[in-house]
Scaffold this active site. Structure first.
Site, PDB file in Angstrom:
ATOM      1  N   ARG A  24       0.813  -1.222   0.000  1.00 11.59           N
ATOM      2  CA  ARG A  24       0.000   0.000   0.000  1.00 11.59           C
ATOM      3  C   ARG A  24       0.849   1.278   0.000  1.00 11.59           C
ATOM      4  O   ARG A  24       0.362   2.343   0.354  1.00 11.59           O
ATOM      5  CB  ARG A  24      -0.978   0.013   1.176  1.00 11.59           C
ATOM      6  CG  ARG A  24      -1.995  -1.125   1.133  1.00 11.59           C
ATOM      7  CD  ARG A  24      -3.046  -0.977   2.219  1.00 11.59           C
ATOM      8  NE  ARG A  24      -4.052  -2.034   2.098  1.00 11.59           N
ATOM      9  CZ  ARG A  24      -3.981  -3.212   2.712  1.00 11.59           C
ATOM     10  NH1 ARG A  24      -2.945  -3.472   3.491  1.00 11.59           N
ATOM     11  NH2 ARG A  24      -4.928  -4.110   2.560  1.00 11.59           N
TER      12      ARG A  24
ATOM     13  N   LYS B 268       3.367  11.563 -10.680  1.00 16.09           N
ATOM     14  CA  LYS B 268       2.409  10.847 -11.525  1.00 16.09           C
ATOM     15  C   LYS B 268       3.060   9.550 -11.994  1.00 16.09           C
ATOM     16  O   LYS B 268       4.105   9.560 -12.634  1.00 16.09           O
ATOM     17  CB  LYS B 268       1.995  11.706 -12.722  1.00 16.09           C
ATOM     18  CG  LYS B 268       1.072  12.846 -12.347  1.00 16.09           C
ATOM     19  CD  LYS B 268       0.804  13.779 -13.498  1.00 16.09           C
ATOM     20  CE  LYS B 268      -0.038  13.166 -14.569  1.00 16.09           C
ATOM     21  NZ  LYS B 268      -0.466  14.150 -15.600  1.00 16.09           N
TER      22      LYS B 268
ATOM     23  N   GLU C  55       9.623  18.587 -24.174  1.00 16.00           N
ATOM     24  CA  GLU C  55       9.097  18.982 -22.867  1.00 16.00           C
ATOM     25  C   GLU C  55       9.698  20.313 -22.412  1.00 16.00           C
ATOM     26  O   GLU C  55       9.024  21.113 -21.753  1.00 16.00           O
ATOM     27  CB  GLU C  55       9.371  17.885 -21.836  1.00 16.00           C
ATOM     28  CG  GLU C  55       8.668  16.562 -22.103  1.00 16.00           C
ATOM     29  CD  GLU C  55       7.177  16.594 -21.799  1.00 16.00           C
ATOM     30  OE1 GLU C  55       6.666  17.641 -21.339  1.00 16.00           O
ATOM     31  OE2 GLU C  55       6.513  15.561 -22.029  1.00 16.00           O
TER      32      GLU C  55
ATOM     33  N   LYS D 149       8.261  22.990 -13.210  1.00 13.31           N
ATOM     34  CA  LYS D 149       7.366  21.898 -12.837  1.00 13.31           C
ATOM     35  C   LYS D 149       7.166  21.865 -11.325  1.00 13.31           C
ATOM     36  O   LYS D 149       6.059  21.591 -10.848  1.00 13.31           O
ATOM     37  CB  LYS D 149       7.894  20.559 -13.330  1.00 13.31           C
ATOM     38  CG  LYS D 149       6.926  19.428 -13.001  1.00 13.31           C
ATOM     39  CD  LYS D 149       6.951  18.278 -13.948  1.00 13.31           C
ATOM     40  CE  LYS D 149       5.768  17.346 -13.726  1.00 13.31           C
ATOM     41  NZ  LYS D 149       5.842  16.134 -14.561  1.00 13.31           N
TER      42      LYS D 149
ATOM     43  N   GLU E  41      -3.491  17.508  -9.751  1.00 14.70           N
ATOM     44  CA  GLU E  41      -4.047  17.911 -11.044  1.00 14.70           C
ATOM     45  C   GLU E  41      -5.519  18.264 -10.950  1.00 14.70           C
ATOM     46  O   GLU E  41      -6.339  17.868 -11.776  1.00 14.70           O
ATOM     47  CB  GLU E  41      -3.833  16.802 -12.090  1.00 14.70           C
ATOM     48  CG  GLU E  41      -3.831  17.331 -13.520  1.00 14.70           C
ATOM     49  CD  GLU E  41      -3.386  16.281 -14.525  1.00 14.70           C
ATOM     50  OE1 GLU E  41      -4.242  15.777 -15.255  1.00 14.70           O
ATOM     51  OE2 GLU E  41      -2.174  15.993 -14.579  1.00 14.70           O
TER      52      GLU E  41
ATOM     53  N   ARG F  13      -2.342  22.383 -12.587  1.00 12.01           N
ATOM     54  CA  ARG F  13      -1.376  21.403 -13.089  1.00 12.01           C
ATOM     55  C   ARG F  13      -1.726  20.888 -14.477  1.00 12.01           C
ATOM     56  O   ARG F  13      -0.869  20.394 -15.206  1.00 12.01           O
ATOM     57  CB  ARG F  13      -1.242  20.245 -12.101  1.00 12.01           C
ATOM     58  CG  ARG F  13      -0.156  19.246 -12.477  1.00 12.01           C
ATOM     59  CD  ARG F  13       0.149  18.283 -11.359  1.00 12.01           C
ATOM     60  NE  ARG F  13       1.104  17.270 -11.789  1.00 12.01           N
ATOM     61  CZ  ARG F  13       1.661  16.384 -10.987  1.00 12.01           C
ATOM     62  NH1 ARG F  13       1.372  16.386  -9.700  1.00 12.01           N
ATOM     63  NH2 ARG F  13       2.509  15.493 -11.447  1.00 12.01           N
TER      64      ARG F  13
ATOM     65  N   ASN G 136      -0.107  19.477 -19.408  1.00 17.41           N
ATOM     66  CA  ASN G 136      -0.527  18.565 -20.471  1.00 17.41           C
ATOM     67  C   ASN G 136      -0.518  19.220 -21.850  1.00 17.41           C
ATOM     68  O   ASN G 136      -1.027  18.631 -22.810  1.00 17.41           O
ATOM     69  CB  ASN G 136      -1.933  18.032 -20.166  1.00 17.41           C
ATOM     70  CG  ASN G 136      -1.944  17.113 -18.962  1.00 17.41           C
ATOM     71  OD1 ASN G 136      -1.118  16.219 -18.842  1.00 17.41           O
ATOM     72  ND2 ASN G 136      -2.884  17.345 -18.055  1.00 17.41           N
TER      73      ASN G 136
ATOM     74  N   HIS H  41      -0.023  17.184 -24.931  1.00 18.36           N
ATOM     75  CA  HIS H  41      -0.164  15.786 -24.563  1.00 18.36           C
ATOM     76  C   HIS H  41      -1.511  15.193 -24.974  1.00 18.36           C
ATOM     77  O   HIS H  41      -1.589  14.005 -25.304  1.00 18.36           O
ATOM     78  CB  HIS H  41       0.033  15.616 -23.056  1.00 18.36           C
ATOM     79  CG  HIS H  41       1.455  15.774 -22.615  1.00 18.36           C
ATOM     80  ND1 HIS H  41       2.165  16.943 -22.812  1.00 18.36           N
ATOM     81  CD2 HIS H  41       2.289  14.913 -21.985  1.00 18.36           C
ATOM     82  CE1 HIS H  41       3.381  16.776 -22.308  1.00 18.36           C
ATOM     83  NE2 HIS H  41       3.484  15.570 -21.815  1.00 18.36           N
TER      84      HIS H  41
ATOM     85  N   HIS I 188      -1.066  12.063 -27.114  1.00 19.65           N
ATOM     86  CA  HIS I 188      -1.475  10.720 -26.691  1.00 19.65           C
ATOM     87  C   HIS I 188      -2.315  10.032 -27.761  1.00 19.65           C
ATOM     88  O   HIS I 188      -2.257   8.801 -27.904  1.00 19.65           O
ATOM     89  CB  HIS I 188      -2.255  10.797 -25.380  1.00 19.65           C
ATOM     90  CG  HIS I 188      -1.388  11.095 -24.188  1.00 19.65           C
ATOM     91  ND1 HIS I 188      -1.920  11.393 -22.942  1.00 19.65           N
ATOM     92  CD2 HIS I 188      -0.044  11.147 -24.047  1.00 19.65           C
ATOM     93  CE1 HIS I 188      -0.930  11.609 -22.098  1.00 19.65           C
ATOM     94  NE2 HIS I 188       0.214  11.481 -22.738  1.00 19.65           N
TER      95      HIS I 188
ATOM     96  N   HIS J 101       7.647   9.406 -26.954  1.00 18.31           N
ATOM     97  CA  HIS J 101       6.669  10.272 -26.286  1.00 18.31           C
ATOM     98  C   HIS J 101       6.901  11.737 -26.617  1.00 18.31           C
ATOM     99  O   HIS J 101       5.962  12.475 -26.953  1.00 18.31           O
ATOM    100  CB  HIS J 101       6.740  10.055 -24.777  1.00 18.31           C
ATOM    101  CG  HIS J 101       5.853  10.972 -23.997  1.00 18.31           C
ATOM    102  ND1 HIS J 101       4.481  10.965 -24.111  1.00 18.31           N
ATOM    103  CD2 HIS J 101       6.148  11.959 -23.104  1.00 18.31           C
ATOM    104  CE1 HIS J 101       3.963  11.887 -23.317  1.00 18.31           C
ATOM    105  NE2 HIS J 101       4.943  12.502 -22.695  1.00 18.31           N
TER     106      HIS J 101
END
Length: 382
Positions: free
Chosen positions: A135, A157, A199, A249, A259, A263, A267, A270, A274, A287
């Site tokens: 956990r 993330k 990026e 960042k 997010e 935040r 993206n 992105h 994606h 990517h």
């Protein structure tokens, strides 16, 4: 007898804090940082004797695995290594299960630690494994690609891909430390370096006009070299880009850890990037290459929507081109594109949220772009 950890020896390392309300952590940047890994963990409060699992890939293991493991063992950690395949197509629950198996075999406890040594794929999977083993155990990110250094390793993330979309399975799990050694970029292929530059460019467009100006000036000084390799960028500018990107960042993550609002600007490029990765097949585009295509497409959508100027889009395209990154939208079925967008993590009540630029250094999050505008924008960059 208990001892108080000594402060980290940050000779040659620049320290940037991610100032979260709970569990803030440092980003340490500087040549030689990898050799200080064990020492820095002691400085963060980990005890000698702690069990550590280093997760890496075959290429990084060959170049830097022994150095990382040696630094940990010299500092007294009970450390071992797991080598996994790390292409984007390997970023699956099955690979995370291999990390869980290694955690079980090494009897990692709640006080144990996973070190992610590699690029964004390794970092995402190792971070997700750490978030879900017992956990949640600690993770330290030691990125070895430019993309991971400026983006993936920072912010917590973690996750893996689903056949229906990228990063649909995951968790927020902040690292205890991010240790960036730019010297590890010496073995990074130029294509991977260029992917990381996407990026960096992103940070300039979304909130740092000065950073964008540095990139534009560097590209203009030597148009034949551009920004497409570590040699072309140069050590001085590279250190500046790493620090400015990490600081950018860190600020956004500190303001919006999970997010919920701000935040989402990270993206930029992105959402459509994606789509490229999902529909073209993971591994067809790196990517960062897909993000570059996505930024150009988002810029065109801003033009279609009248949100920014053709001059700003031209400047964005020029810097992306100087980094040797692709800009052309691939030949994809429009219906498939729109369907894939509906599966994006950022969809709210069926409305796709795009990060759209309004000028170099400023963006808006909009959910009012209709299908006609989206397809018109993609046509402009195909």
């Amino acid at each position: 007898m208990t001892t108080t950890p000594s402060p980290p020896r940050e000779i040659g390392l620049r320290s940037i804090r991610v100032e979260l309300s709970t569990n803030p952590y440092p980003i340490l940047i500087g040549d030689g940082g990898l050799s200080q890994l064990g020492e820095q963990l002691l400085a963060q409060g980990f005890r000698a004797g702690t069990k550590v699992l280093v997760v890496t890939n075959p290429v990084v293991q060959e170049h830097y695995g022994a150095q990382a493991l040696g630094s940990l063992q010299d500092a007294g950690f009970d450390a071992g290594t797991l080598v996994i395949e790390a292409g984007e197509d390997q970023k699956t629950p099955a690979t995370v299960a291999l990390i869980h198996d290694a955690c079980f075999a090494r009897k990692l406890e709640r006080g144990s630690l996973i070190v992610a040594l590699g690029g964004g794929v390794v970092g995402d999977m190792a971070g997700f494994a750490a978030a879900t083993w017992l956990r949640g155990i600690a993770v330290v990110q030691v990125p070895t690609t430019l993309l991971a250094m400026v983006d993936a390793a920072i912010g917590g993330k973690t996750g893996v891909n689903h056949p229906g979309g990228k990063n649909l399975i995951g968790a927020f799990h902040q690292p205890r430390l991010v240790l960036i050694d730019p010297a590890t970029l010496a073995t990074l292929p130029e294509r991977e370096f260029r992917a990381g530059m996407a990026e960096v460019i992103k940070y300039g467009v979304i909130g740092d006009a000065q950073l964008f100006g540095e990139l534009k000036a560097a590209a203009t000084r030597d148009p034949s070299a551009g920004l497409a390799s570590q040699d072309a960028v140069g050590a001085g500018l590279l250190q500046s880009l790493l620090e400015r990107s990490a600081a950018a960042k860190a600020r956004v993550v500190a303001a919006d850890e999970r997010e919920g609002g701000l935040r989402a600007i990270l993206n930029y490029g992105h959402t459509l990037g994606h789509v490229v990765e999902t529909l073209c097949g993971y591994g067809t585009w790196l990517h960062g290459e897909a993000v570059a295509i996505g930024m150009v497409a988002a810029g065109e959508l801003s033009l279609v929507r009248g949100l920014w100027s053709a001059e700003d889009q031209r400047r964005q395209r020029e810097v992306i081109a100087a980094a040797g990154l692709p800009q052309r939208w691939p030949d994809l079925d429009p219906a498939a594109v729109l369907s894939c967008l509906q599966g994006d993590k950022k969809v709210r009540e069926g409305r796709v949220r795009f990060v759209l630029p309004t000028g170099i250094g400023t963006v808006e999050i909009r959910d009012d772009s209709d299908s006609a505008a989206i397809l018109a924008a993609l046509e402009r960059c195909s």
